[in-house]
Design an enzyme around this catalytic site. Structure first.
Site, PDB file in Angstrom:
ATOM      1  N   LYS A 111     -69.865  22.729  -8.854  1.00 38.04           N
ATOM      2  CA  LYS A 111     -71.057  22.631  -8.009  1.00 38.04           C
ATOM      3  C   LYS A 111     -72.317  23.071  -8.754  1.00 38.04           C
ATOM      4  O   LYS A 111     -73.377  22.477  -8.588  1.00 38.04           O
ATOM      5  CB  LYS A 111     -70.895  23.491  -6.743  1.00 38.04           C
ATOM      6  CG  LYS A 111     -70.142  22.778  -5.660  1.00 38.04           C
ATOM      7  CD  LYS A 111     -70.996  21.706  -4.992  1.00 38.04           C
ATOM      8  CE  LYS A 111     -70.176  20.928  -3.991  1.00 38.04           C
ATOM      9  NZ  LYS A 111     -70.642  19.614  -3.668  1.00 38.04           N
ATOM     10  N   LYS A 194     -61.638  11.307  -9.120  1.00 35.53           N
ATOM     11  CA  LYS A 194     -61.066  11.099  -7.787  1.00 35.53           C
ATOM     12  C   LYS A 194     -62.005  10.272  -6.909  1.00 35.53           C
ATOM     13  O   LYS A 194     -63.201  10.164  -7.181  1.00 35.53           O
ATOM     14  CB  LYS A 194     -60.802  12.449  -7.129  1.00 35.53           C
ATOM     15  CG  LYS A 194     -62.050  13.272  -6.898  1.00 35.53           C
ATOM     16  CD  LYS A 194     -61.764  14.489  -6.029  1.00 35.53           C
ATOM     17  CE  LYS A 194     -63.064  15.220  -5.732  1.00 35.53           C
ATOM     18  NZ  LYS A 194     -62.955  16.329  -4.846  1.00 35.53           N
ATOM     19  N   LYS A 197     -67.211  10.981  -2.139  1.00 40.15           N
ATOM     20  CA  LYS A 197     -68.549  10.519  -1.803  1.00 40.15           C
ATOM     21  C   LYS A 197     -69.553  10.821  -2.916  1.00 40.15           C
ATOM     22  O   LYS A 197     -70.461  10.044  -3.176  1.00 40.15           O
ATOM     23  CB  LYS A 197     -68.983  11.222  -0.517  1.00 40.15           C
ATOM     24  CG  LYS A 197     -70.202  10.605   0.106  1.00 40.15           C
ATOM     25  CD  LYS A 197     -70.579  11.366   1.363  1.00 40.15           C
ATOM     26  CE  LYS A 197     -72.027  11.180   1.705  1.00 40.15           C
ATOM     27  NZ  LYS A 197     -72.436   9.975   2.265  1.00 40.15           N
TER      28      LYS A 197
HETATM   29  P1  TYM Z   1     -63.370  17.776   1.726  1.00 44.25           P
HETATM   30  O1  TYM Z   1     -64.227  17.602   2.919  1.00 44.25           O
HETATM   31  O2  TYM Z   1     -63.970  17.577   0.385  1.00 44.25           O
HETATM   32  O3  TYM Z   1     -62.128  16.827   1.831  1.00 44.25           O
HETATM   33  C1  TYM Z   1     -61.306  16.818   2.990  1.00 44.25           C
HETATM   34  C2  TYM Z   1     -59.847  16.663   2.620  1.00 44.25           C
HETATM   35  O4  TYM Z   1     -59.656  15.437   1.913  1.00 44.25           O
HETATM   36  C3  TYM Z   1     -59.006  15.688   0.683  1.00 44.25           C
HETATM   37  N1  TYM Z   1     -59.500  14.746  -0.326  1.00 44.25           N
HETATM   38  C4  TYM Z   1     -58.699  14.084  -1.172  1.00 44.25           C
HETATM   39  N2  TYM Z   1     -57.370  14.098  -1.327  1.00 44.25           N
HETATM   40  C5  TYM Z   1     -56.846  13.285  -2.277  1.00 44.25           C
HETATM   41  N3  TYM Z   1     -57.603  12.474  -3.064  1.00 44.25           N
HETATM   42  C6  TYM Z   1     -58.947  12.429  -2.943  1.00 44.25           C
HETATM   43  N4  TYM Z   1     -59.672  11.621  -3.708  1.00 44.25           N
HETATM   44  C7  TYM Z   1     -59.554  13.267  -1.970  1.00 44.25           C
HETATM   45  N5  TYM Z   1     -60.834  13.469  -1.573  1.00 44.25           N
HETATM   46  C8  TYM Z   1     -60.779  14.386  -0.573  1.00 44.25           C
HETATM   47  C9  TYM Z   1     -59.354  17.122   0.313  1.00 44.25           C
HETATM   48  O5  TYM Z   1     -58.411  17.677  -0.564  1.00 44.25           O
HETATM   49  C10 TYM Z   1     -59.354  17.784   1.664  1.00 44.25           C
HETATM   50  O6  TYM Z   1     -58.038  18.142   2.039  1.00 44.25           O
HETATM   51  N6  TYM Z   1     -63.061  22.748   1.429  1.00 44.25           N
HETATM   52  C11 TYM Z   1     -62.545  21.575   2.101  1.00 44.25           C
HETATM   53  C12 TYM Z   1     -62.724  21.615   3.605  1.00 44.25           C
HETATM   54  C13 TYM Z   1     -62.216  22.844   4.221  1.00 44.25           C
HETATM   55  C14 TYM Z   1     -60.851  23.191   4.476  1.00 44.25           C
HETATM   56  C15 TYM Z   1     -60.882  24.461   5.058  1.00 44.25           C
HETATM   57  C16 TYM Z   1     -59.642  22.536   4.240  1.00 44.25           C
HETATM   58  C17 TYM Z   1     -62.980  23.884   4.664  1.00 44.25           C
HETATM   59  N7  TYM Z   1     -62.182  24.833   5.152  1.00 44.25           N
HETATM   60  C18 TYM Z   1     -59.690  25.134   5.462  1.00 44.25           C
HETATM   61  C19 TYM Z   1     -58.464  23.184   4.633  1.00 44.25           C
HETATM   62  C20 TYM Z   1     -58.510  24.443   5.219  1.00 44.25           C
HETATM   63  C21 TYM Z   1     -63.267  20.359   1.571  1.00 44.25           C
HETATM   64  O7  TYM Z   1     -64.360  20.445   1.069  1.00 44.25           O
HETATM   65  O8  TYM Z   1     -62.631  19.183   1.774  1.00 44.25           O
END
Ligand code: TYM
Length: 331
Positions: A111, A194, A197
């Site tokens: 980040k 990966k 967005k």
């Molecule tokens: P975020 O919003 O970036 O993504 C949401 C979920 O989608 C999965 N993901 C992917 N998995 C496989 N391949 C990809 N290309 C891919 N892109 C996204 C992410 O691994 C995630 O599971 N920090 C987290 C959100 C969060 C969270 C939590 C998750 C906040 N608190 C507590 C679990 C438990 C995040 O930014 O995910």
């Protein structure tokens, strides 16, 4: 029965990476476990969304949760900021989270590269907020994609540290979960990295994308001039297209193109045409449902209200107990 928690940040529409990394697990887990699935709007503040964008983005994820098949009668679906108990637990966990370990976190390092003009304390303490999300319901299973593995490790560290510090066995150790066992990373269409967005225009396929948009993105996916010898390992960009085919196409289709590759007869144009067709039919049912649910204002609001109530009940209990453990006493 396990307690399951997971969330997705409201940064736009859901893509296939979110689905295969997280959402598809949510859908199956809701039938067997005590599940809390939320929309991580506190987390999204680290990138400074405008007030005008925030609510619409939160609503969109809620609509997509429902369109994907999450059932508010089975799982608790809620908005993170509707449960401020999470923020209170975050504060407590921050007291025992150390600068060194937060600075070493990979997502923090990424980040600060991506947004050097906005290295705020929320970015640094992102893992403690995430730990608070999970520990507030004392969860044991957390369905996430591969990129969240390190955050889960930190959650265990913070939970265990709390237990040790106060000499209690209060927080269980939550494990990252995917029903294929291995956590997954779904690749994007631009050759490296990966699906996501923030990984550049055209890299992600969203459920809301119209068929023509999907076709265009897939046809533009990065390829090369093809193999020159049989049975060679695939370069990353090619490997990525095959991996995408593996998740949306039938095994026969995948095996056909794999065989074509291994015998140097592959025509990437044909392969991408097929991949686009399969992605369109894979996303079609959800695209239609998103439109229908989004139009039902009353239903969406009701789901959010019920979710808030259920999530707060569980969170308030944890906060009551945590306050007692820490030593806060009522006068
Ligand atoms: P975020 O919003 O970036 O993504 C949401 C979920 O989608 C999965 N993901 C992917 N998995 C496989 N391949 C990809 N290309 C891919 N892109 C996204 C992410 O691994 C995630 O599971 N920090 C987290 C959100 C969060 C969270 C939590 C998750 C906040 N608190 C507590 C679990 C438990 C995040 O930014 O995910």
């Amino acid at each position: 029965m396990e307690t399951v928690v997971s969330g997705i940040r409201p940064t736009g529409n859901l893509h296939l990476g979110n689905y295969f990394g997280a959402l598809r697990n949510f859908i199956s887990m809701q039938n067997e476990h005590n599940c809390y699935f939320f929309i991580a709007d506190y987390h999204s503040l680290t990138t400074h969304p405008t007030p005008g964008d925030l609510h619409g983005n939160v609503r969109q994820i809620l609509v997509e949760y429902l369109a994907a098949g999450l059932d508010p009668e089975k799982a608790t679906l809620y908005v993170q900021s509707d449960v401020p108990e999470t923020a209170e637990l975050y504060l407590y966990l921050n007291m025992n989270a150390y600068m060194g370990e937060l600075e070493r976190c990979t997502s923090f390092k990424d980040k600060i590269r991506q947004q050097p003009e906005n290295v705020n304390a929320g970015l640094l303490t992102y893992p403690t907020l995430m730990a608070a999300d999970i520990l507030i319901h004392r969860a044991t299973k957390v369905p996430v994609g591969k990129d969240q593995e390190q955050h889960l490790e930190m959650t265990r560290t913070f939970g265990n540290r709390f237990n040790r510090m106060y000499n209690v066995e209060y927080f269980p150790e939550p494990q990252a979960f995917n029903f294929g066992n291995e956590l997954v990373k779904i690749p994007g269409l631009n050759g490296t990295g990966k699906m996501g967005k923030s990984e550049g225009e055209g890299n992600a396929i969203y459920f809301v994308d119209e068929p023509e948009a999907i076709r265009k993105k897939v046809m533009k996916a990065v390829t090369d001039s093809g193999p020159t010898e049989p049975n060679q390992p695939k370069p990353e960009a090619i490997q990525n297209i095959f991996q995408l085919m593996k998740v949306v196409s039938t095994p026969e289709t995948f095996n056909f193109f794999d065989e074509m590759y291994n015998t140097c007869q592959i025509r990437y144009g044909d392969m991408k045409k097929q991949l686009a067709v399969d992605m369109i039919s894979f996303t079609e049912p959800m695209r239609e449902k998103i439109k229908a649910i989004s139009a039902d204002e009353a239903y969406v609001s009701k789901v959010a209200r019920i979710g808030k109530e259920k999530a707060q009940e569980s969170a308030a209990k944890t906060i009551r107990e945590v306050r007692e453990i820490i030593g806060f006493k009522r006068f």
